[in-house]
Design a protein around this motif. Structure first.
Motif: not given
Length: 441
Positions: A55-70, A75-82, A105-109
């Motif tokens: 399951l993928r949730y939204p990101e900010i692409d900061v690979r140029n500065s830290v090497g990873y996406v953040a 993510a409401p869709d993730i919370a609903k799926a969980q 998610i812990r508070e929901i499930v």
């Protein structure tokens, strides 16, 4: 059980933690647990090859500065799926966005949240943020994040000590990671064929040293290059292979050229084929890993799988369980110490008349001891973790887990901390502006 694994990195982005999450999900799924993985979106990611949902949730692409996406941990869709999946365990492998999202998610499930602390985040923070006050604020927020978890695991005792040094005061338990390379050596014919590169001059009668990992200075790579330059300056012959890539790769290659190590030092780039990587471990004579950054050193255990002895910094996390001259070789954290050890290897290499004859035999015995005493497979490691899942789930259901902040309460607490932090750094606006410029440029 139903288990949700969360992390800030995942294929096609490859690092040690992403690798751990993949193996957790594969093992748990194979043994009958319902497992899903929750990670940030990544450009061109293809999750169709996995036997478990990703399951993928939204990101900010900061690979140029830290090497990873953040990941953006709202993510409401993730919370609903969980809420439909209803996991028994939430297991986060990163104390940043993944743990913030998992806390919601812990508070929901109503399931316990476990965090595994894999990495010395103070080093990553110091590399990403310039300015002491910014670094202190980030570490404080990090520790707050970790403290809301129901149980904290560390991959080594050294990782636990690092966590304590950041200000974490809670309990933790050591839960070792494993490796996916099976114990045993490939045949010489096989490993020679897999590592035969026409542009690499690798004589059989010259010792071959190996490094595997991200090409980052903090992995101890400068120590390696300076030590090798010392060997070359006195006419000792050797070859060195670096496997991997990283944000410091260009600087590292340029420094190797500056030291005139061309023809002795080679860079393969990242190797994703595990059999080819195994072949390099089998072909090499010593694994060099003078890193004090790594909290576990899985590559040391990968080397041990192939009976390849490792050279490590005494007292480092990667050297936990290593006894000098028995199942590994320990040095001080400097190039002179490494050069002295490697010089002895080079001088006595295949020289039966040497007073120190038997060097090759000694290294082979150390490598065999490493295989017998240091190796741990992922199946063995996750079997232990899976048993702990049952205990944590039972404790949570019985109300024995300590009450933690709800996400809303924690958000207010973190907001208060940030307001206090902003007041402390009101004179540091230039550093803050520079950081965000670097982050989004």
């Amino acid at each position: 059980m139903k288990i949700s694994l969360l992390n800030d990195s995942f294929p096609p982005e490859i690092d040690g933690v992403a690798n751990a999450v993949v193996h957790y999900a594969e093992y748990l799924t194979k043994h009958g647990d319902s497992t899903n993985v929750i990670v940030p979106r990544y450009p061109d990611a293809d999750d169709s090859g996995f036997d478990f949902p990703v399951l993928r949730y939204p990101e900010i692409d900061v690979r140029n500065s830290v090497g990873y996406v953040a990941g953006v941990p709202f993510a409401p869709d993730i919370a609903k799926a969980q809420s439909l999946f209803r996991p028994d365990i939430l297991h986060s492998h990163c104390p940043i966005a993944s743990t913030v999202l998992a806390g919601g998610i812990r508070e929901i499930v109503k399931a316990p949240l476990i965090l595994t602390y894999h990495t010395k985040f103070d080093v990553d923070i110091s590399n990403a943020l310039k300015g002491k006050l910014l670094q202190e604020g980030a570490i404080k927020a990090l520790v707050n994040n970790i403290s809301v978890c129901d149980e904290v695991w560390v991959v080594s005792e050294g990782a636990g000590q690092n966590l304590r040094s950041l200000g974490y005061c809670g309990d933790y338990i050591v839960m070792n990671n494993g490796v996916d390379i099976p114990k045993g050596r490939l045949s010489e014919e096989t490993y020679m064929a897999l590592t035969d590169r026409q542009d690499f001059n690798l004589p059989k009668d010259v010792p071959l040293f190996l490094f595997v990992g991200r090409l980052m200075w903090y992995k101890g790579i400068r120590i390696i290059l300076d030590a090798l330059a010392g060997l070359a300056s006195v006419g000792l012959d050797f070859r060195m292979i670096f496997v991997g890539s990283g944000t410091d790769e260009k600087e590292i290659k340029d420094y190797a050229k500056e030291l005139r190590l061309d023809g002795r030092v080679y860079f393969t780039g990242p190797i994703y084929d595990r059999k080819e990587l195994t072949a390099w471990y089998c072909r090499s004579d010593l694994f060099l890993f003078p890193s004090t950054f790594d909290t576990n050193g899985l590559v040391v255990r990968e080397a041990a799988a192939c009976s390849l002895p490792s050279v490590l910094i005494a007292g480092s996390c990667a050297a936990e369980g290593v006894i000098n001259n028995r199942n590994g070789l320990l040095i001080e954290e400097n190039a002179a110490s490494l050069a002295a050890l490697l010089a002895k290897v080079c001088i006595t290499w295949d020289d039966p008349s040497s007073a120190s004859a038997g060097q090759n035999t000694m290294l082979k015995q150390i490598g065999q001891n490493a295989a017998d005493e240091l190796y741990m497979s992922w199946d063995d490691a996750i079997t232990v973790a899976r048993e702990r899942y049952e205990i944590v789930a039972d404790r949570y259901k019985s109300g024995l887990c300590q009450k933690r902040f709800s996400p809303a309460e924690e958000l207010f607490k973190i907001s208060g901390d940030l307001m206090e932090f902003v007041a402390d750094v009101k004179d540091a606006h230039k550093e803050i502006r520079s950081f965000f410029n670097d982050l989004y440029m």
